[in-house]
Scaffold this motif. Structure first.
Motif, PDB file in Angstrom:
ATOM      1  N   TYR A 437       0.838  -1.207   0.000  1.00 42.90           N
ATOM      2  CA  TYR A 437       0.000   0.000   0.000  1.00 42.90           C
ATOM      3  C   TYR A 437       0.872   1.256   0.000  1.00 42.90           C
ATOM      4  CZ  TYR A 437      -2.595   3.860   2.048  1.00 42.90           C
ATOM      5  OH  TYR A 437      -3.120   5.098   2.300  1.00 42.90           O
ATOM      6  N   MET A 438       1.897   1.269   0.838  1.00 43.84           N
ATOM      7  CA  MET A 438       2.772   2.439   0.940  1.00 43.84           C
ATOM      8  C   MET A 438       3.478   2.719  -0.386  1.00 43.84           C
ATOM      9  SD  MET A 438       2.817   3.760   4.109  1.00 43.84           S
ATOM     10  CE  MET A 438       4.455   4.292   4.637  1.00 43.84           C
ATOM     11  N   LEU A 439       3.962   1.664  -1.036  1.00 40.57           N
ATOM     12  CA  LEU A 439       4.637   1.850  -2.308  1.00 40.57           C
ATOM     13  C   LEU A 439       3.671   2.366  -3.368  1.00 40.57           C
ATOM     14  CD1 LEU A 439       7.057   1.591  -4.191  1.00 40.57           C
ATOM     15  CD2 LEU A 439       6.444  -0.812  -4.538  1.00 40.57           C
ATOM     16  N   HIS A 440       2.478   1.775  -3.419  1.00 43.21           N
ATOM     17  CA  HIS A 440       1.489   2.207  -4.418  1.00 43.21           C
ATOM     18  C   HIS A 440       1.135   3.680  -4.219  1.00 43.21           C
ATOM     19  CE1 HIS A 440      -2.000   0.521  -7.063  1.00 43.21           C
ATOM     20  NE2 HIS A 440      -1.435   1.600  -7.571  1.00 43.21           N
ATOM     21  N   ARG A 441       1.024   4.088  -2.982  1.00 37.44           N
ATOM     22  CA  ARG A 441       0.760   5.503  -2.677  1.00 37.44           C
ATOM     23  C   ARG A 441       1.867   6.390  -3.242  1.00 37.44           C
ATOM     24  NH1 ARG A 441       3.248   7.147   2.738  1.00 37.44           N
ATOM     25  NH2 ARG A 441       4.905   6.464   1.337  1.00 37.44           N
ATOM     26  N   SER A 442       3.125   5.958  -3.072  1.00 38.37           N
ATOM     27  CA  SER A 442       4.265   6.774  -3.494  1.00 38.37           C
ATOM     28  C   SER A 442       4.408   6.853  -5.009  1.00 38.37           C
ATOM     29  CB  SER A 442       5.554   6.207  -2.894  1.00 38.37           C
ATOM     30  OG  SER A 442       5.527   6.274  -1.483  1.00 38.37           O
ATOM     31  N   LEU A 443       3.981   5.821  -5.728  1.00 40.31           N
ATOM     32  CA  LEU A 443       4.109   5.828  -7.185  1.00 40.31           C
ATOM     33  C   LEU A 443       3.347   6.991  -7.811  1.00 40.31           C
ATOM     34  CD1 LEU A 443       3.720   2.023  -8.045  1.00 40.31           C
ATOM     35  CD2 LEU A 443       5.830   3.355  -7.924  1.00 40.31           C
ATOM     36  N   ARG A 444       2.323   7.448  -7.148  1.00 39.14           N
ATOM     37  CA  ARG A 444       1.497   8.518  -7.707  1.00 39.14           C
ATOM     38  C   ARG A 444       2.253   9.839  -7.828  1.00 39.14           C
ATOM     39  NH1 ARG A 444      -4.654   7.985  -5.577  1.00 39.14           N
ATOM     40  NH2 ARG A 444      -5.080   5.948  -6.494  1.00 39.14           N
ATOM     41  N   THR A 445       3.280  10.005  -7.024  1.00 38.42           N
ATOM     42  CA  THR A 445       4.064  11.249  -7.090  1.00 38.42           C
ATOM     43  C   THR A 445       5.429  11.036  -7.729  1.00 38.42           C
ATOM     44  OG1 THR A 445       4.964  10.861  -4.860  1.00 38.42           O
ATOM     45  CG2 THR A 445       2.924  12.152  -5.026  1.00 38.42           C
ATOM     46  N   LEU A 446       5.669   9.859  -8.289  1.00 39.48           N
ATOM     47  CA  LEU A 446       6.983   9.548  -8.851  1.00 39.48           C
ATOM     48  C   LEU A 446       7.450  10.575  -9.888  1.00 39.48           C
ATOM     49  CD1 LEU A 446       9.384   7.524  -9.033  1.00 39.48           C
ATOM     50  CD2 LEU A 446       8.097   6.366 -10.854  1.00 39.48           C
TER      51      LEU A 446
END
Length: 564
Positions: A437-446
């Protein structure tokens, strides 16, 4: 591919490839649709369940058990795959676990060519655990394609690259390397077509032994047992139905029946079939140990009580209750019920997900694997250059907040994805749903984060290049970098990674230098929003021999920065 500026806000040093304008939208939407959940959430929820309700005992749903798959993991795998222009993503508990999973595609005796300027963790793994597995490792300067060509041999199965490398930021020509390996693989395919073996029983037993039976050398490294040793372990069936074995005592224990007078006689073909078969618990078609002629009539699987033990170096049999691998005794055996199938015409491989290697011409081909951690898929997508596998330490730029440990491998190959998922599930090397979940959240601002990393990184690199106390700066975005033009043609930009050499190659002065930083933290990680510095010689590469460090340019005066 279109060209664009470097995103620095300053006069560009050159024109990197231009990213698709829709890439940011892809980063936000990939891997998740609200309609997948009845509540229609706009962000992927965390699914912590370890097991999932099934509609019937003989029909498995999409999700069955948390180790095998999980909605949170499935979503983030799809998301990273989409960002890498890949069909499949396979998540692991760490970048090192992802690397170990990739190496499970190899067998004892396989040869791997790796770039010599490699992340220290991967270098150590290859040098120690990889060689203990019987993998032949060769480190070369992969910037020079001719060196790769000279290192290729009959047993080569993988070329492992970092580009840019850690910590000296050398760049590899992916297109040129891919062209070399594709040419090499074409020759292998042609030779394999000419010498494709028949599925005789003898060859199939040999193929099974190469997959599943190993012994131990005097130096404790694994080796494949010879056909003679294999025949001491495995029994087969002749075309007339009679048992055929080297150890008669084993066949008598298994392939005989008791007569009414108490005597013993050989079992006929039907009885043998009953003895040597076992149906899967899920009702699937069982697989076979036997030759093609018998396989067509009687598909079979080794039962749990079949004597399929390997021999240790003292030639003692290992009990069926012993573990599959016991490093203390240096002994191994085939696990109970392991599907050791001869290759069928349809599948060309082992059933139930076991790595499909024997007699599969594609396994003789060389795979190209690229560690893309330093750039992220926003700045580089190696699969588009003909690479087979791309791996990440997601703990770095993909997550970007220094609070997740995870790894990922992406590919466009269905077979490689299947094998990696088998390793992922069988080894249990999975990330937690919360980390997914944490990684998926971060991908949005990559995209936003990587653009800012590039801008600040270039500012720092330019400043250092003009400083009187700095001898040399390593940054592919600078015209002074030896592979600057290649970087412009191969990537969409560069991250915040910079390394540089102080004028004096003095370790004590280098330590004093980095300890005087006010804002930059001393740490061995990278890719987060904070700026970090390290001395590779004392920190991440301390376990690597001094001569190897010196060869690749890791000296006392080298400092690596991860610019936030």
């Amino acid at each position: 591919m279109e060209k664009g500026n470097d995103g620095s806000g300053a006069p560009p040093t050159g024109s990197f490839l231009r990213n698709d304008p829709s890439y940011s939208t892809r980063a936000i939407r990939a891997g998740f649709e609200p309609e997948a959940f009845s509540s229609l959430p706009i962000v992927p929820p965390i699914t912590l369940a370890t097991a999932f309700k099934q509609q019937s005992a003989d029909q498995r749903g999409k999700f069955f058990y948390g180790r095998l798959d999980n909605p949170s993991r499935s979503s983030v795998q799809d998301a990273v795959a989409a960002l890498e222009d890949a069909k499949h993503g396979v998540a692991f508990g760490s970048g090192t676990a992802a690397f170990a999973g990739v190496l499970q595609l190899l067998q004892a005796g396989d040869h791997i060519i790796a770039c010599e300027d490699l992340y220290a963790g991967n270098w150590t793994y290859l040098h120690s655990l990889g060689r203990r597995q019987g993998i032949d490792v060769e480190f070369v300067d992969t910037r020079d394609v001719n060196q790769i060509a000279k290192s290729l041999k009959k047993s080569t199965r993988m070329v492992f690259l970092e580009t840019p490398t850690n910590p000296t930021l050398k760049v590899m020509d992916l297109q040129e390397i891919s062209a070399l390996i594709q040419q090499h693989n074409l020759k292998i395919d042609e030779n394999t077509e000419e010498t494709q073996p028949q599925n005789s029983e003898k060859e199939l037993v040999g193929c099974i032994s190469s997959l599943s039976i190993c012994g131990t050398n005097s130096n404790d490294s694994p080796q494949t047992l010879s056909n003679k040793e294999t025949h001491n372990i495995l029994t087969g069936i002749s075309s007339d139905g009679s048992p055929r074995t080297v150890l008669e005592s084993q066949s008598e224990n298994i392939l005989t029946r008791t007569n009414s007078d108490g005597g013993k006689s050989r079992a006929d073909l039907e009885e043998t079939k009953q003895i040597l078969t076992e149906t899967y618990s899920d009702g699937a078609q069982p697989t076979s140990l036997l030759s093609k002629s018998i396989l067509d009539k009687y598909p079979q699987k080794i039962p749990a009580d079949f004597p399929h033990t390997a021999l240790n170096k003292e030639n003692r049999r290992i009990s069926n209750n012993s573990p599959c691998t016991d490093l203390g005794d240096k002994t191994e055996r085939i696990p109970d019920g392991l599907p050791t199938t001869a290759l069928s015409e349809e599948t060309k491989g082992i059933q139930e997900g076991f790595p499909r290697t024997a007699l599969d011409k594609k396994t003789k081909r060389v795979l190209i694997v690229v560690d893309n951690t330093f750039l992220s898929p926003y700045f580089q997508r190696p699969l588009n250059f003909g690479v087979d596998l791309v791996m990440h330490s997601c703990s770095k730029y993909l997550n970007g907040s220094s609070d997740v440990i995870m790894g990922m491998v992406c590919t466009n190959c269905d077979v490689l994805s299947e094998k990696l998922k088998f390793v992922q599930c069988s080894a249990g090397a999975i990330p937690s749903p919360f980390d997914c979940y944490m990684l998926h959240r971060s991908l949005r601002t990559l995209p936003l984060r990587m653009e800012r990393h590039m801008a600040t990184g270039l500012v720092v690199a330019r400043y250092l290049e003009g400083h009187p106390c700095v001898r040399k700066v390593n940054h592919p975005g600078l015209p002074s970098h030896p592979q600057h033009q290649l970087s412009l043609e191969q990537t969409y930009g560069h991250s915040g990674m910079v390394s540089f050499y102080l004028k004096e190659d003095d370790l004590e002065k280098t330590k004093k230098f980095i300890q005087s930083f006010k804002l930059i933290l001393l740490s061995s990680s990278l890719g987060g929003v904070e700026s970090l510095a390290e001395i590779p010689l004392l920190m991440t590469r301390v376990s690597i021999p001094p001569e190897m460090n010196a060869k690749v340019g890791v000296t006392a005066g080298l400092v690596r920065l991860s610019v936030g």
